[in-house]
Design a protein around this motif. Sequence first.
Motif, mmCIF file in Angstrom:
data_model
loop_
_atom_site.group_PDB
_atom_site.id
_atom_site.type_symbol
_atom_site.label_atom_id
_atom_site.label_comp_id
_atom_site.label_asym_id
_atom_site.label_seq_id
_atom_site.Cartn_x
_atom_site.Cartn_y
_atom_site.Cartn_z
ATOM 1 N N UNK A 181 24.472 25.975 -5.084
ATOM 2 C CA UNK A 181 23.390 24.991 -4.658
ATOM 3 C C UNK A 181 23.563 24.328 -3.375
ATOM 4 N N UNK A 182 22.813 24.348 -2.727
ATOM 5 C CA UNK A 182 23.009 23.811 -1.197
ATOM 6 C C UNK A 182 21.867 23.073 -0.548
ATOM 7 N N UNK A 183 22.194 22.051 0.011
ATOM 8 C CA UNK A 183 21.266 20.935 0.738
ATOM 9 C C UNK A 183 22.145 21.230 1.932
ATOM 10 N N UNK A 184 21.186 21.442 3.041
ATOM 11 C CA UNK A 184 21.960 21.705 4.348
ATOM 12 C C UNK A 184 21.881 20.314 5.153
ATOM 13 N N UNK A 185 21.155 19.509 4.487
ATOM 14 C CA UNK A 185 21.468 17.918 5.267
ATOM 15 C C UNK A 185 22.669 17.416 4.706
ATOM 16 N N UNK A 186 23.280 17.769 3.940
ATOM 17 C CA UNK A 186 24.513 17.384 3.276
ATOM 18 C C UNK A 186 25.807 18.218 3.962
ATOM 19 N N UNK A 187 26.507 17.640 5.273
ATOM 20 C CA UNK A 187 27.441 17.978 5.851
ATOM 21 C C UNK A 187 28.593 18.718 5.071
ATOM 22 N N UNK A 188 29.040 17.660 3.874
ATOM 23 C CA UNK A 188 30.245 18.187 3.108
ATOM 24 C C UNK A 188 29.706 19.283 2.310
ATOM 25 N N UNK A 189 28.384 19.273 1.725
ATOM 26 C CA UNK A 189 28.049 20.521 0.911
ATOM 27 C C UNK A 189 27.826 21.602 1.650
ATOM 28 N N UNK A 190 27.488 21.787 3.066
ATOM 29 C CA UNK A 190 27.608 22.869 3.755
ATOM 30 C C UNK A 190 29.100 23.607 4.038
ATOM 31 N N UNK A 191 29.936 22.652 4.299
ATOM 32 C CA UNK A 191 31.248 22.829 4.157
ATOM 33 C C UNK A 191 32.001 23.478 3.108
ATOM 34 N N UNK A 192 31.452 23.012 1.856
ATOM 35 C CA UNK A 192 31.949 23.537 0.757
ATOM 36 C C UNK A 192 31.423 24.948 0.447
ATOM 37 N N UNK A 193 30.076 25.188 0.974
ATOM 38 C CA UNK A 193 29.434 26.355 0.602
ATOM 39 C C UNK A 193 30.265 27.311 1.700
ATOM 40 N N UNK A 194 30.657 27.106 2.761
ATOM 41 C CA UNK A 194 31.296 27.905 3.909
ATOM 42 C C UNK A 194 32.602 28.279 3.150
ATOM 43 N N UNK A 195 33.368 27.079 2.524
ATOM 44 C CA UNK A 195 34.828 27.186 2.225
ATOM 45 C C UNK A 195 34.802 28.107 0.924
ATOM 46 N N UNK A 196 33.745 27.881 0.053
ATOM 47 C CA UNK A 196 33.890 28.976 -1.066
ATOM 48 C C UNK A 196 33.598 30.040 -0.734
ATOM 49 N N UNK A 197 32.808 30.600 0.121
ATOM 50 C CA UNK A 197 32.584 31.906 0.297
ATOM 51 C C UNK A 197 33.907 32.668 1.084
ATOM 52 N N UNK A 198 34.350 31.755 1.915
ATOM 53 C CA UNK A 198 35.853 32.168 2.365
ATOM 54 C C UNK A 198 36.953 32.509 1.663
ATOM 55 N N UNK A 199 36.850 31.450 0.575
ATOM 56 C CA UNK A 199 37.793 31.642 -0.556
ATOM 57 C C UNK A 199 37.775 32.911 -1.391
ATOM 58 N N UNK A 200 36.292 33.158 -1.640
ATOM 59 C CA UNK A 200 36.151 34.184 -2.492
ATOM 60 C C UNK A 200 36.406 35.836 -1.578
ATOM 61 N N UNK A 201 36.083 35.712 -0.261
ATOM 62 C CA UNK A 201 36.288 37.036 0.535
ATOM 63 C C UNK A 201 37.020 36.892 1.516
ATOM 64 N N UNK A 202 37.698 35.954 1.803
ATOM 65 C CA UNK A 202 38.761 35.938 3.007
ATOM 66 C C UNK A 202 38.308 35.453 4.065
ATOM 67 N N UNK A 203 36.864 35.613 4.648
ATOM 68 C CA UNK A 203 36.507 35.537 5.940
ATOM 69 C C UNK A 203 34.726 35.141 5.677
ATOM 70 N N UNK A 204 34.221 34.674 6.991
ATOM 71 C CA UNK A 204 32.957 34.829 7.218
ATOM 72 C C UNK A 204 32.534 35.409 8.437
ATOM 73 N N UNK A 205 31.821 36.395 8.181
ATOM 74 C CA UNK A 205 31.336 37.136 9.260
ATOM 75 C C UNK A 205 30.136 36.710 9.786
ATOM 76 N N UNK A 206 29.186 36.308 8.916
ATOM 77 C CA UNK A 206 27.689 35.845 9.591
ATOM 78 C C UNK A 206 27.119 34.820 8.845
ATOM 79 N N UNK A 207 26.581 33.831 9.645
ATOM 80 C CA UNK A 207 25.736 32.880 8.831
ATOM 81 C C UNK A 207 24.330 32.976 9.315
#
Length: 249
Positions: free
Chosen positions: A67-93
């Motif tokens: 779940x993501x609300x892009x107006x919430x910076x903390x939520x967006x950072x958590x979104x990116x952080x969770x993806x990185x934790x799962x896969x080790x990297x983020x190639x594309x946004x």
Amino acid sequence: MTTTVPSTSRTGKVVLVTGASSGIGEATARLLAAAGHRVVLGARRADRVAAVAEEIRADGGTADHRELDVTDLAGVRAFVGAARESYGRVDVLVNNAGVMPLALLEELKVDEWNRMIDVNIRGVLHGIAAVLPVMREQGAGHIVNVASVAGHRVDPTAAVYCATKSAVRALSEGLRQESRDLRVTVVSPGLTRSELTDGISDLGMRAVAEDMMGIAIPAAAIGEAIVYAVNQPAEVDVNEIVVRPTAQS
């Protein structure tokens, strides 16, 4: 976030997509997954985005959701952080989330103006702020910002929307010029079948906008353009793509 262990046979990129519960975001996520990329879907409508991710997995793709609300910076950072934790990297946004409540300026729909600024501009900036440190650390990355043909022209009733999409193009070009190890792409859709018109509060204006959609192209047409840009080799940076109906002026 649901966790999917990446298959060793899948070597695709880790791609995050905002506004992925419908329209361009959903179509893009499905096409990216079909192309072998590992997608992480974010959207406000948790049930919808979960269903899309489940369908992608059922079709053999790799997909997570949050779940993501892009107006919430903390939520967006958590979104990116969770993806990185799962896969080790983020190639594309893929910064896709957006709103389009059209109205004449004299209607003074200030709350709607602010909503467009918050989602269409601030949401893009939040995405950039969340992934840029990760991509700088990796020494590589790709940010795809979805703008609009409205960023290339101004129409009555769309002044604020056009302003926000012009801002997306300006931000993207600035980021591109500042970057030597990141790729930056702006995709500007024309009339595209989506739920954007649902956000128009003026029923008369909504009817006019929906009538224009008679020539609209499917969201998958925009998704294909994004997949094309993502699939280019690292030394090739597709900076801007405009995709619109042949019949659109």
